[in-house]
Design an enzyme around this catalytic site. Structure first.
Site, PDB file in Angstrom:
ATOM      1  N   HIS A  28     -30.078 -13.667  29.411  1.00  0.00           N
ATOM      2  CA  HIS A  28     -28.907 -12.842  29.062  1.00  0.00           C
ATOM      3  C   HIS A  28     -27.874 -13.703  28.336  1.00  0.00           C
ATOM      4  O   HIS A  28     -27.757 -14.896  28.596  1.00  0.00           O
ATOM      5  CB  HIS A  28     -28.298 -12.240  30.335  1.00  0.00           C
ATOM      6  CG  HIS A  28     -27.187 -11.267  30.044  1.00  0.00           C
ATOM      7  ND1 HIS A  28     -25.892 -11.679  29.872  1.00  0.00           N
ATOM      8  CD2 HIS A  28     -27.195  -9.924  29.857  1.00  0.00           C
ATOM      9  CE1 HIS A  28     -25.140 -10.606  29.601  1.00  0.00           C
ATOM     10  NE2 HIS A  28     -25.907  -9.538  29.596  1.00  0.00           N
ATOM     11  N   GLU A  36     -29.211  -7.590  22.721  1.00  0.00           N
ATOM     12  CA  GLU A  36     -27.834  -7.454  23.174  1.00  0.00           C
ATOM     13  C   GLU A  36     -26.951  -8.446  22.420  1.00  0.00           C
ATOM     14  O   GLU A  36     -26.856  -9.614  22.829  1.00  0.00           O
ATOM     15  CB  GLU A  36     -27.742  -7.751  24.673  1.00  0.00           C
ATOM     16  CG  GLU A  36     -28.623  -6.875  25.529  1.00  0.00           C
ATOM     17  CD  GLU A  36     -28.152  -6.809  26.975  1.00  0.00           C
ATOM     18  OE1 GLU A  36     -27.929  -5.717  27.456  1.00  0.00           O
ATOM     19  OE2 GLU A  36     -27.966  -7.876  27.585  1.00  0.00           O
TER      20      GLU A  36
HETATM   21  P1  PGA Z   1     -21.820  -3.785  29.034  1.00  0.00           P
HETATM   22  O1  PGA Z   1     -22.829  -4.974  29.406  1.00  0.00           O
HETATM   23  O2  PGA Z   1     -22.636  -2.510  28.998  1.00  0.00           O
HETATM   24  O3  PGA Z   1     -20.801  -3.759  30.151  1.00  0.00           O
HETATM   25  O4  PGA Z   1     -21.211  -4.097  27.707  1.00  0.00           O
HETATM   26  C1  PGA Z   1     -24.075  -5.011  28.782  1.00  0.00           C
HETATM   27  C2  PGA Z   1     -24.892  -6.195  29.227  1.00  0.00           C
HETATM   28  O5  PGA Z   1     -24.368  -7.308  29.390  1.00  0.00           O
HETATM   29  O6  PGA Z   1     -26.110  -6.040  29.413  1.00  0.00           O
END
Ligand code: PGA
Length: 268
Positions: free
Chosen positions: A96, A167
């Site tokens: 992540h 992401e």
């Molecule tokens: P968020 O987080 O939806 O609060 O922007 C997404 C993530 O870090 O997977």
């Protein structure tokens, strides 16, 4: 029929009463969602076992937020893949943006974890994404490198167990802005093309690629309209069972429509 995925990532949030309420409300709401939607929750380590027990017998997968690549040993503060399996976890989020930036995880670390996860029967959810909004061309290069790094030495057979989440760092969290739909579709298509170059089109078409970063009820449908987007990985908007279920309902509604349209490399 291609399935859609919706994941709820809790990060370092929720204490026991909230965890219990989430599981209870989720169980109660599951009949609203068809089996065309694969759902997973990603609690913090101390709650994994509790969540796995409370969701036992349901179709919801329990994922961990990270893990070490070794099976056991002198690694104070770390958690092994064997331990995750032992407490009922079936998926593991790897790489992540916050792990990469705040905890300096490298593509090499993530690659070790991918191999360890696969060896222990855990499905990796590999997160990729550029940290800054540097434009599509540069971002695609960064994501390609992260993808190649994470998959080094991974066979095409093993790839069938893997999920990706695209992401972009600049889209995540309270200071983030959701990435435009076309941009996301382009990045997902680029990522799949990169995977196709390494593993062939058939394998690449089958890999679920989720989008994450400021997904909410207002923009979920737009992302889900893109056939290159296999689902959503959501933080804040899915941190209650109700929010999570509402997003899963949107995924459910879109699943059929998108399956009717052309192949996985089409951006619309
Ligand atoms: P968020 O987080 O939806 O609060 O922007 C997404 C993530 O870090 O997977």
């Amino acid at each position: 029929m291609k399935k859609r995925w919706v994941g709820s990532g809790w990060k370092m949030n929720l204490l026991s009463p909230e965890v219990e309420a989430f599981c209870r409300d989720l169980r109660a709401g599951l009949p609203r969602i068809s089996m065309a939607v694969e759902m997973f929750v990603v609690p913090a380590y101390p709650y994994l076992q509790m969540v796995a027990e409370q969701l036992k017998g349901t179709r919801v997968h329990v994922a961990a937020q990270n893990m070490h690549w070794e099976e056991r040993g002198a690694y104070t503060g770390e958690v092994s893949p064997a331990m995750l399996r032992d407490v009922g976890v079936s998926l593991v989020e790897l790489g992540h943006h916050e792990r990469r930036t705040l905890f300096h995880e490298s593509d090499e670390d993530i690659n070790r974890k991918v191999h360890a996860a696969l060896q222990h029967g855990l499905r990796p959810v590999i997160c990729v994404g550029e940290a800054e909004n540097v434009g599509a061309a540069q971002a695609a290069g960064i994501v390609m490198e992260q993808m190649r790094g994470a998959l080094a030495g991974v066979s095409s057979r093993a790839l069938r167990e893997i999920l990706f989440a695209y992401e972009p760092g600049w889209a995540i969290g309270t200071s983030g802005a959701p990435a435009p739909r076309d941009y996301v579709a382009g990045m997902h298509t680029a990522l799949r093309r990169g995977i196709a170059t390494l593993y062939g089109e058939e394998v690449a078409a089958a890999v679920p690629v989720l989008y994450g970063g400021s997904v909410g009820e207002d923009n979920a449908a737009a992302y889900l309209d893109e056939s290159a987007v296999s689902g959503l990985f959501v933080g804040r908007a899915a941190r209650t069972a109700d929010g999570f279920l509402r997003l899963a309902e949107q995924a459910d509604a879109k699943t059929f429509e998108v399956n009717e349209r052309s192949g996985p490399f089409a951006s619309r």
